[in-house]
Design a protein around this motif. Structure first.
Motif, mmCIF file in Angstrom:
data_model
loop_
_atom_site.group_PDB
_atom_site.id
_atom_site.type_symbol
_atom_site.label_atom_id
_atom_site.label_comp_id
_atom_site.label_asym_id
_atom_site.label_seq_id
_atom_site.Cartn_x
_atom_site.Cartn_y
_atom_site.Cartn_z
ATOM 1 N N TRP A 180 -3.645 -29.826 15.882
ATOM 2 C CA TRP A 180 -4.146 -30.051 17.233
ATOM 3 C C TRP A 180 -4.740 -28.777 17.818
ATOM 4 O O TRP A 180 -5.742 -28.825 18.541
ATOM 5 C CB TRP A 180 -3.067 -30.642 18.161
ATOM 6 C CG TRP A 180 -1.986 -29.686 18.589
ATOM 7 C CD1 TRP A 180 -0.774 -29.488 17.995
ATOM 8 C CD2 TRP A 180 -2.032 -28.793 19.708
ATOM 9 N NE1 TRP A 180 -0.060 -28.526 18.675
ATOM 10 C CE2 TRP A 180 -0.813 -28.083 19.742
ATOM 11 C CE3 TRP A 180 -2.980 -28.526 20.687
ATOM 12 C CZ2 TRP A 180 -0.521 -27.127 20.701
ATOM 13 C CZ3 TRP A 180 -2.691 -27.566 21.650
ATOM 14 C CH2 TRP A 180 -1.470 -26.879 21.656
ATOM 15 N N GLN A 181 -4.184 -27.611 17.463
ATOM 16 C CA GLN A 181 -4.748 -26.352 17.940
ATOM 17 C C GLN A 181 -6.109 -26.081 17.298
ATOM 18 O O GLN A 181 -7.034 -25.622 17.969
ATOM 19 C CB GLN A 181 -3.799 -25.186 17.650
ATOM 20 C CG GLN A 181 -2.573 -25.168 18.528
ATOM 21 C CD GLN A 181 -1.630 -24.045 18.156
ATOM 22 O OE1 GLN A 181 -1.330 -23.834 16.984
ATOM 23 N NE2 GLN A 181 -1.160 -23.323 19.156
ATOM 24 N N ARG A 182 -6.236 -26.372 16.019
ATOM 25 C CA ARG A 182 -7.526 -26.192 15.333
ATOM 26 C C ARG A 182 -8.580 -27.107 15.939
ATOM 27 O O ARG A 182 -9.717 -26.696 16.154
ATOM 28 C CB ARG A 182 -7.380 -26.458 13.831
ATOM 29 C CG ARG A 182 -6.670 -25.353 13.076
ATOM 30 C CD ARG A 182 -6.837 -25.473 11.558
ATOM 31 N NE ARG A 182 -6.408 -26.744 11.014
ATOM 32 C CZ ARG A 182 -5.168 -27.023 10.622
ATOM 33 N NH1 ARG A 182 -4.226 -26.101 10.733
ATOM 34 N NH2 ARG A 182 -4.850 -28.192 10.124
ATOM 35 N N ARG A 183 -8.186 -28.353 16.214
ATOM 36 C CA ARG A 183 -9.140 -29.303 16.802
ATOM 37 C C ARG A 183 -9.543 -28.890 18.210
ATOM 38 O O ARG A 183 -10.709 -28.976 18.587
ATOM 39 C CB ARG A 183 -8.560 -30.705 16.784
ATOM 40 C CG ARG A 183 -8.555 -31.300 15.394
ATOM 41 C CD ARG A 183 -8.106 -32.726 15.398
ATOM 42 N NE ARG A 183 -8.197 -33.275 14.053
ATOM 43 C CZ ARG A 183 -7.547 -34.335 13.654
ATOM 44 N NH1 ARG A 183 -6.747 -34.994 14.484
ATOM 45 N NH2 ARG A 183 -7.684 -34.766 12.418
ATOM 46 N N LEU A 184 -8.579 -28.450 19.003
ATOM 47 C CA LEU A 184 -8.885 -28.001 20.363
ATOM 48 C C LEU A 184 -9.791 -26.772 20.328
ATOM 49 O O LEU A 184 -10.763 -26.688 21.085
ATOM 50 C CB LEU A 184 -7.591 -27.700 21.133
ATOM 51 C CG LEU A 184 -7.760 -27.269 22.585
ATOM 52 C CD1 LEU A 184 -8.498 -28.328 23.406
ATOM 53 C CD2 LEU A 184 -6.399 -26.970 23.206
ATOM 54 N N ALA A 185 -9.486 -25.829 19.453
ATOM 55 C CA ALA A 185 -10.327 -24.636 19.313
ATOM 56 C C ALA A 185 -11.747 -25.031 18.908
ATOM 57 O O ALA A 185 -12.723 -24.492 19.443
ATOM 58 C CB ALA A 185 -9.727 -23.676 18.292
ATOM 59 N N GLY A 186 -11.864 -25.966 17.983
ATOM 60 C CA GLY A 186 -13.183 -26.439 17.565
ATOM 61 C C GLY A 186 -13.947 -27.083 18.714
ATOM 62 O O GLY A 186 -15.148 -26.839 18.895
ATOM 63 N N ALA A 187 -13.244 -27.881 19.514
ATOM 64 C CA ALA A 187 -13.887 -28.542 20.660
ATOM 65 C C ALA A 187 -14.350 -27.512 21.691
ATOM 66 O O ALA A 187 -15.456 -27.634 22.247
ATOM 67 C CB ALA A 187 -12.921 -29.540 21.298
ATOM 68 N N ILE A 188 -13.544 -26.492 21.930
ATOM 69 C CA ILE A 188 -13.922 -25.442 22.883
ATOM 70 C C ILE A 188 -15.137 -24.676 22.367
ATOM 71 O O ILE A 188 -16.059 -24.369 23.124
ATOM 72 C CB ILE A 188 -12.742 -24.476 23.156
ATOM 73 C CG1 ILE A 188 -11.588 -25.215 23.836
ATOM 74 C CG2 ILE A 188 -13.192 -23.264 23.972
ATOM 75 C CD1 ILE A 188 -11.882 -25.730 25.221
ATOM 76 N N HIS A 189 -15.158 -24.378 21.069
ATOM 77 C CA HIS A 189 -16.315 -23.671 20.509
ATOM 78 C C HIS A 189 -17.583 -24.512 20.616
ATOM 79 O O HIS A 189 -18.648 -23.992 20.973
ATOM 80 C CB HIS A 189 -16.049 -23.257 19.053
ATOM 81 C CG HIS A 189 -15.207 -22.041 18.950
ATOM 82 N ND1 HIS A 189 -13.891 -22.079 18.575
ATOM 83 C CD2 HIS A 189 -15.478 -20.738 19.193
ATOM 84 C CE1 HIS A 189 -13.392 -20.859 18.593
ATOM 85 N NE2 HIS A 189 -14.327 -20.025 18.966
ATOM 86 N N VAL A 190 -17.490 -25.792 20.339
ATOM 87 C CA VAL A 190 -18.656 -26.679 20.497
ATOM 88 C C VAL A 190 -19.107 -26.673 21.953
ATOM 89 O O VAL A 190 -20.298 -26.560 22.251
ATOM 90 C CB VAL A 190 -18.344 -28.110 20.006
ATOM 91 C CG1 VAL A 190 -19.419 -29.087 20.435
ATOM 92 C CG2 VAL A 190 -18.182 -28.133 18.487
#
Length: 183
Positions: free
Chosen positions: A86-96
């Motif tokens: 979930w942290q990797r996905r959230l980080a990815g969403a923030i970067h996008v």
């Protein structure tokens, strides 16, 4: 320092572009906020707005280079110790979201200036208007630009807070991977 990402650090171009973009974004926000301090019609206010436009367009141009570097640098370095899915996905969403922000905001600004009928100069070159002059449309686009600009404070702040949280609380290498001189 390597030009490509390694298993534990980002490469020099990625690190350089990350911090250059931060400086440009600080400048963009600083110039537009400082412009509001001075009276309408003053030369200083106009100059600060011009710098806001110029740096905004630089962000837009450099984000394309940054994306190319991101894809050419190889896989990003791993986070140690590993973080949850979930942290990797959230980080990815923030970067996008940050990339969308860095592309959309300068384009919205360019659209505002185009709709106002204002000339758009950058380094002595005149950029073409993206749309025809329409004062009402300019006002609507400006409102959107300002709203997203306000959201940008939170987005950038969240990104920075997460890096600090990972460094000082979680104690992983998230921040260290992007520091210019390492730890």
């Amino acid at each position: 320092m390597s030009w490509k990402n390694t298993t534990d650090r980002y490469g020099s171009p990625s690190i350089g572009m990350h911090w250059l973009m931060l400086l440009l974004l600080v400048g963009v926000y600083a110039f537009i906020n400082l412009a509001d301090v001075f009276p309408k019609g003053s030369q200083l206010r106009a100059d600060l707005k011009t710098w806001h436009y110029l740096l905004g367009l630089c962000v837009w141009a450099l984000v394309v280079i940054r994306l190319a570097i991101r894809f050419l640098s190889g896989p990003p370095p791993g986070i140690e110790p590993q973080i949850s899915l979930w942290q990797r996905r959230l980080a990815g969403a923030i970067h996008v979201a940050l990339y969308v922000f860095m592309i959309a905001m300068p384009l919205l600004g360019w659209l505002v200036l185009s709709a106002k009928g204002s000339p758009i100069g950058i380094f002595g070159l005149q950029l073409p208007a993206l749309i025809g002059a329409d004062k009402a449309l300019a006002g609507s686009i400006k409102d959107i630009h300002e709203t997203i600009g306000t959201a940008g404070y939170y987005l950038i702040g969240l990104h920075a807070a997460a890096a600090l949280l990972h460094h000082y609380v979680i104690r992983d290498n998230t921040l260290v991977r992007m520091l210019p001189l390492g730890r």
